[in-house]
Scaffold this motif. Structure first.
Motif, PDB file in Angstrom:
ATOM      1  N   LEU A  34       1.690   0.038   0.826  1.00 35.25           N
ATOM      2  CA  LEU A  34       0.850  -0.795  -0.038  1.00 35.25           C
ATOM      3  C   LEU A  34      -0.555  -0.225  -0.192  1.00 35.25           C
ATOM      4  CD1 LEU A  34       2.045  -4.302   1.173  1.00 35.25           C
ATOM      5  CD2 LEU A  34       2.571  -3.203  -1.019  1.00 35.25           C
ATOM      6  N   ASP A  35      -1.120   0.291   0.891  1.00 33.43           N
ATOM      7  CA  ASP A  35      -2.446   0.920   0.788  1.00 33.43           C
ATOM      8  C   ASP A  35      -2.400   2.120  -0.159  1.00 33.43           C
ATOM      9  OD1 ASP A  35      -3.525  -0.960   2.523  1.00 33.43           O
ATOM     10  OD2 ASP A  35      -3.493   0.370   4.270  1.00 33.43           O
ATOM     11  N   GLN A  36      -1.347   2.919  -0.058  1.00 30.78           N
ATOM     12  CA  GLN A  36      -1.201   4.079  -0.942  1.00 30.78           C
ATOM     13  C   GLN A  36      -0.983   3.637  -2.381  1.00 30.78           C
ATOM     14  OE1 GLN A  36      -1.650   7.441  -0.123  1.00 30.78           O
ATOM     15  NE2 GLN A  36      -1.671   7.598  -2.353  1.00 30.78           N
ATOM     16  N   TRP A  37      -0.227   2.577  -2.579  1.00 31.33           N
ATOM     17  CA  TRP A  37       0.042   2.039  -3.919  1.00 31.33           C
ATOM     18  C   TRP A  37      -1.265   1.629  -4.583  1.00 31.33           C
ATOM     19  CZ3 TRP A  37       1.139  -3.396  -5.635  1.00 31.33           C
ATOM     20  CH2 TRP A  37       1.804  -3.440  -6.859  1.00 31.33           C
ATOM     21  N   HIS A  38      -2.098   0.904  -3.841  1.00 31.83           N
ATOM     22  CA  HIS A  38      -3.397   0.510  -4.394  1.00 31.83           C
ATOM     23  C   HIS A  38      -4.281   1.736  -4.640  1.00 31.83           C
ATOM     24  CE1 HIS A  38      -2.445  -3.663  -4.087  1.00 31.83           C
ATOM     25  NE2 HIS A  38      -2.521  -3.729  -2.762  1.00 31.83           N
ATOM     26  N   LYS A  39      -4.219   2.696  -3.741  1.00 33.78           N
ATOM     27  CA  LYS A  39      -5.010   3.925  -3.909  1.00 33.78           C
ATOM     28  C   LYS A  39      -4.542   4.706  -5.142  1.00 33.78           C
ATOM     29  CE  LYS A  39      -6.477   8.089  -1.487  1.00 33.78           C
ATOM     30  NZ  LYS A  39      -6.247   8.993  -0.380  1.00 33.78           N
ATOM     31  N   ASP A  40      -3.219   4.760  -5.344  1.00 33.54           N
ATOM     32  CA  ASP A  40      -2.688   5.461  -6.523  1.00 33.54           C
ATOM     33  C   ASP A  40      -3.200   4.843  -7.816  1.00 33.54           C
ATOM     34  OD1 ASP A  40      -1.302   7.393  -5.091  1.00 33.54           O
ATOM     35  OD2 ASP A  40       0.590   6.273  -5.107  1.00 33.54           O
ATOM     36  N   ASN A  45      -2.976   7.658 -10.392  1.00 34.91           N
ATOM     37  CA  ASN A  45      -1.779   8.450 -10.102  1.00 34.91           C
ATOM     38  C   ASN A  45      -0.566   7.643 -10.583  1.00 34.91           C
ATOM     39  OD1 ASN A  45       0.440   9.764  -9.052  1.00 34.91           O
ATOM     40  ND2 ASN A  45      -0.332   9.882  -6.976  1.00 34.91           N
ATOM     41  N   PHE A  46      -0.263   7.766 -11.860  1.00 35.14           N
ATOM     42  CA  PHE A  46       0.795   6.986 -12.512  1.00 35.14           C
ATOM     43  C   PHE A  46       2.138   7.170 -11.811  1.00 35.14           C
ATOM     44  CE2 PHE A  46       3.995   6.261 -15.831  1.00 35.14           C
ATOM     45  CZ  PHE A  46       3.566   5.055 -16.373  1.00 35.14           C
ATOM     46  N   LYS A  47       2.512   8.412 -11.568  1.00 30.73           N
ATOM     47  CA  LYS A  47       3.809   8.693 -10.946  1.00 30.73           C
ATOM     48  C   LYS A  47       3.900   8.085  -9.544  1.00 30.73           C
ATOM     49  CE  LYS A  47       7.007  12.418  -9.824  1.00 30.73           C
ATOM     50  NZ  LYS A  47       7.232  13.856  -9.800  1.00 30.73           N
ATOM     51  N   GLY A  48       2.887   8.303  -8.724  1.00 36.10           N
ATOM     52  CA  GLY A  48       2.886   7.758  -7.371  1.00 36.10           C
ATOM     53  C   GLY A  48       2.922   6.240  -7.372  1.00 36.10           C
ATOM     54  N   TYR A  49       2.142   5.636  -8.257  1.00 41.33           N
ATOM     55  CA  TYR A  49       2.070   4.179  -8.332  1.00 41.33           C
ATOM     56  C   TYR A  49       3.442   3.589  -8.669  1.00 41.33           C
ATOM     57  CZ  TYR A  49       0.371  -0.475  -9.520  1.00 41.33           C
ATOM     58  OH  TYR A  49       0.171  -1.841  -9.561  1.00 41.33           O
ATOM     59  N   PHE A  50       4.073   4.115  -9.695  1.00 43.54           N
ATOM     60  CA  PHE A  50       5.338   3.519 -10.134  1.00 43.54           C
ATOM     61  C   PHE A  50       6.530   3.976  -9.302  1.00 43.54           C
ATOM     62  CE2 PHE A  50       2.616   2.365 -13.635  1.00 43.54           C
ATOM     63  CZ  PHE A  50       2.973   1.034 -13.791  1.00 43.54           C
ATOM     64  N   ASN A  51       6.415   5.090  -8.597  1.00 42.65           N
ATOM     65  CA  ASN A  51       7.499   5.491  -7.675  1.00 42.65           C
ATOM     66  C   ASN A  51       7.601   4.546  -6.477  1.00 42.65           C
ATOM     67  OD1 ASN A  51       8.495   7.615  -9.158  1.00 42.65           O
ATOM     68  ND2 ASN A  51       7.356   9.175  -8.045  1.00 42.65           N
ATOM     69  N   ALA A  52       6.521   3.847  -6.171  1.00 46.31           N
ATOM     70  CA  ALA A  52       6.547   2.895  -5.058  1.00 46.31           C
ATOM     71  C   ALA A  52       7.314   1.626  -5.418  1.00 46.31           C
ATOM     72  CB  ALA A  52       5.127   2.534  -4.635  1.00 46.31           C
ATOM     73  N   MET A  53       7.593   1.453  -6.693  1.00 40.54           N
ATOM     74  CA  MET A  53       8.273   0.252  -7.164  1.00 40.54           C
ATOM     75  C   MET A  53       9.755   0.532  -7.401  1.00 40.54           C
ATOM     76  SD  MET A  53       5.310  -0.998  -9.822  1.00 40.54           S
ATOM     77  CE  MET A  53       6.007  -2.606 -10.177  1.00 40.54           C
ATOM     78  N   SER A  54      10.572  -0.444  -7.065  1.00 40.17           N
ATOM     79  CA  SER A  54      12.002  -0.361  -7.322  1.00 40.17           C
ATOM     80  C   SER A  54      12.246  -0.334  -8.830  1.00 40.17           C
ATOM     81  CB  SER A  54      12.685  -1.590  -6.714  1.00 40.17           C
ATOM     82  OG  SER A  54      14.004  -1.689  -7.135  1.00 40.17           O
ATOM     83  N   ASN A  55      13.347   0.233  -9.245  1.00 47.79           N
ATOM     84  CA  ASN A  55      13.677   0.245 -10.675  1.00 47.79           C
ATOM     85  C   ASN A  55      13.824  -1.167 -11.237  1.00 47.79           C
ATOM     86  OD1 ASN A  55      13.581   3.015 -10.905  1.00 47.79           O
ATOM     87  ND2 ASN A  55      15.737   3.259 -10.392  1.00 47.79           N
ATOM     88  N   GLY A  84      -7.805   7.425 -17.264  1.00 47.79           N
ATOM     89  CA  GLY A  84      -8.441   7.669 -15.967  1.00 47.79           C
ATOM     90  C   GLY A  84      -9.134   6.451 -15.403  1.00 47.79           C
ATOM     91  N   LYS A  85      -8.763   5.265 -15.903  1.00 44.74           N
ATOM     92  CA  LYS A  85      -9.405   4.032 -15.443  1.00 44.74           C
ATOM     93  C   LYS A  85      -8.371   2.919 -15.366  1.00 44.74           C
ATOM     94  CE  LYS A  85     -13.257   1.683 -14.601  1.00 44.74           C
ATOM     95  NZ  LYS A  85     -13.568   1.555 -13.220  1.00 44.74           N
ATOM     96  N   ALA A  86      -7.692   2.836 -14.232  1.00 43.36           N
ATOM     97  CA  ALA A  86      -6.732   1.748 -14.043  1.00 43.36           C
ATOM     98  C   ALA A  86      -7.466   0.614 -13.330  1.00 43.36           C
ATOM     99  CB  ALA A  86      -5.509   2.223 -13.270  1.00 43.36           C
ATOM    100  N   TRP A  87      -7.087   0.290 -12.121  1.00 46.56           N
ATOM    101  CA  TRP A  87      -7.739  -0.781 -11.364  1.00 46.56           C
ATOM    102  C   TRP A  87      -7.914  -0.330  -9.923  1.00 46.56           C
ATOM    103  CZ3 TRP A  87      -3.400  -1.246 -14.351  1.00 46.56           C
ATOM    104  CH2 TRP A  87      -2.173  -1.129 -13.696  1.00 46.56           C
ATOM    105  N   SER A  88      -8.836  -0.981  -9.258  1.00 46.21           N
ATOM    106  CA  SER A  88      -9.142  -0.599  -7.882  1.00 46.21           C
ATOM    107  C   SER A  88      -9.120  -1.838  -6.998  1.00 46.21           C
ATOM    108  CB  SER A  88     -10.522   0.068  -7.831  1.00 46.21           C
ATOM    109  OG  SER A  88     -10.802   0.475  -6.521  1.00 46.21           O
ATOM    110  N   PHE A  89      -8.111  -1.913  -6.138  1.00 46.82           N
ATOM    111  CA  PHE A  89      -7.954  -3.028  -5.208  1.00 46.82           C
ATOM    112  C   PHE A  89      -8.092  -2.496  -3.786  1.00 46.82           C
ATOM    113  CE2 PHE A  89      -4.667  -5.239  -8.207  1.00 46.82           C
ATOM    114  CZ  PHE A  89      -5.650  -5.443  -9.154  1.00 46.82           C
ATOM    115  N   TRP A 131      11.033   2.104   1.721  1.00 45.36           N
ATOM    116  CA  TRP A 131      10.670   0.800   1.200  1.00 45.36           C
ATOM    117  C   TRP A 131      10.256   0.906  -0.255  1.00 45.36           C
ATOM    118  CZ3 TRP A 131      11.712  -3.500   3.754  1.00 45.36           C
ATOM    119  CH2 TRP A 131      11.889  -3.433   5.127  1.00 45.36           C
ATOM    120  N   LYS A 132      10.674  -0.074  -1.063  1.00 44.49           N
ATOM    121  CA  LYS A 132      10.295  -0.151  -2.476  1.00 44.49           C
ATOM    122  C   LYS A 132       9.814  -1.565  -2.780  1.00 44.49           C
ATOM    123  CE  LYS A 132      11.538   3.968  -3.951  1.00 44.49           C
ATOM    124  NZ  LYS A 132      10.645   4.885  -4.637  1.00 44.49           N
ATOM    125  N   ILE A 133       8.801  -1.657  -3.602  1.00 46.02           N
ATOM    126  CA  ILE A 133       8.297  -2.957  -4.033  1.00 46.02           C
ATOM    127  C   ILE A 133       9.258  -3.516  -5.071  1.00 46.02           C
ATOM    128  CG2 ILE A 133       6.399  -4.156  -5.186  1.00 46.02           C
ATOM    129  CD1 ILE A 133       4.600  -1.767  -4.118  1.00 46.02           C
TER     130      ILE A 133
END
Length: 165
Positions: A34-40, A45-55, A84-89, A131-133
């Motif tokens: 989850l920390d990496q997902w928020h960091k992505d 990092n589009f690929k990293g962010y969405f790879n953390a999620m289940s299909n 280059g500007k998504a969100w930062s949590f 693990w997948k979200i």
């Protein structure tokens, strides 16, 4: 003889501990993901962010109309990531829980965001040893003393949505 029993007890203890850790899910794994997902997201990092999620994942945003499957969420988010500007949590607090079989986890978290404090909650599933979200809900928090003011602001918009339902 005492030395023999001491060694045997030590071996049994280490063996039990190792087996338990191999089977028991780790909160560290979930927190890291989850920390990496928020960091992505913050690093776009589009690929990293969405790879953390289940299909089959679902993302529910703060607006009443934001209930997306993964594809729809990717379509929504892509322009933000491309600019280059998504969100930062940033996580302020997180609680993680596991099913008894260790294949499902759920969590809630308080986040420092551009919307101030938000609450995230979700479900993760073990898929092929990772693990997948599967489901994530982002909610804005509202201080109880300010609820009436917020309702006045959102009433005209959401009354129209209520009529549609």
């Amino acid at each position: 003889m005492t030395r023999y029993y001491s060694i045997l007890l030590l071996f049994l203890f280490l063996n039990c501990t190792t087996n338990k850790e191999a089977v028991a899910p780790s909160k560290i794994e979930i927190n890291t993901l989850l920390d990496q997902w928020h960091k992505d997201a913050s690093e776009t990092n589009f690929k990293g962010y969405f790879n953390a999620m289940s299909n089959e994942s679902i993302f529910i945003g703060t607006d009443a109309t934001e209930n997306w499957n993964k594809k729809a969420f990717m379509d929504f988010a892509k322009p933000y990531f491309d600019k280059g500007k998504a969100w930062s949590f940033t996580t302020l607090e997180r609680n993680v829980y596991f099913s008894t079989d260790g294949k499902m986890a759920w969590f809630d978290e308080l986040l420092n965001t551009q919307m101030k404090i938000c609450r995230g909650s979700g479900v993760l599933m073990k898929e092929n040893e990772s693990w997948k979200i599967k489901h994530y809900v982002l909610s804005m928090t509202i201080p109880n003393d300010n609820t009436a003011e917020v309702i006045k602001i959102k009433a005209p918009i959401e009354e129209a949505l209520i009529e549609k339902f």
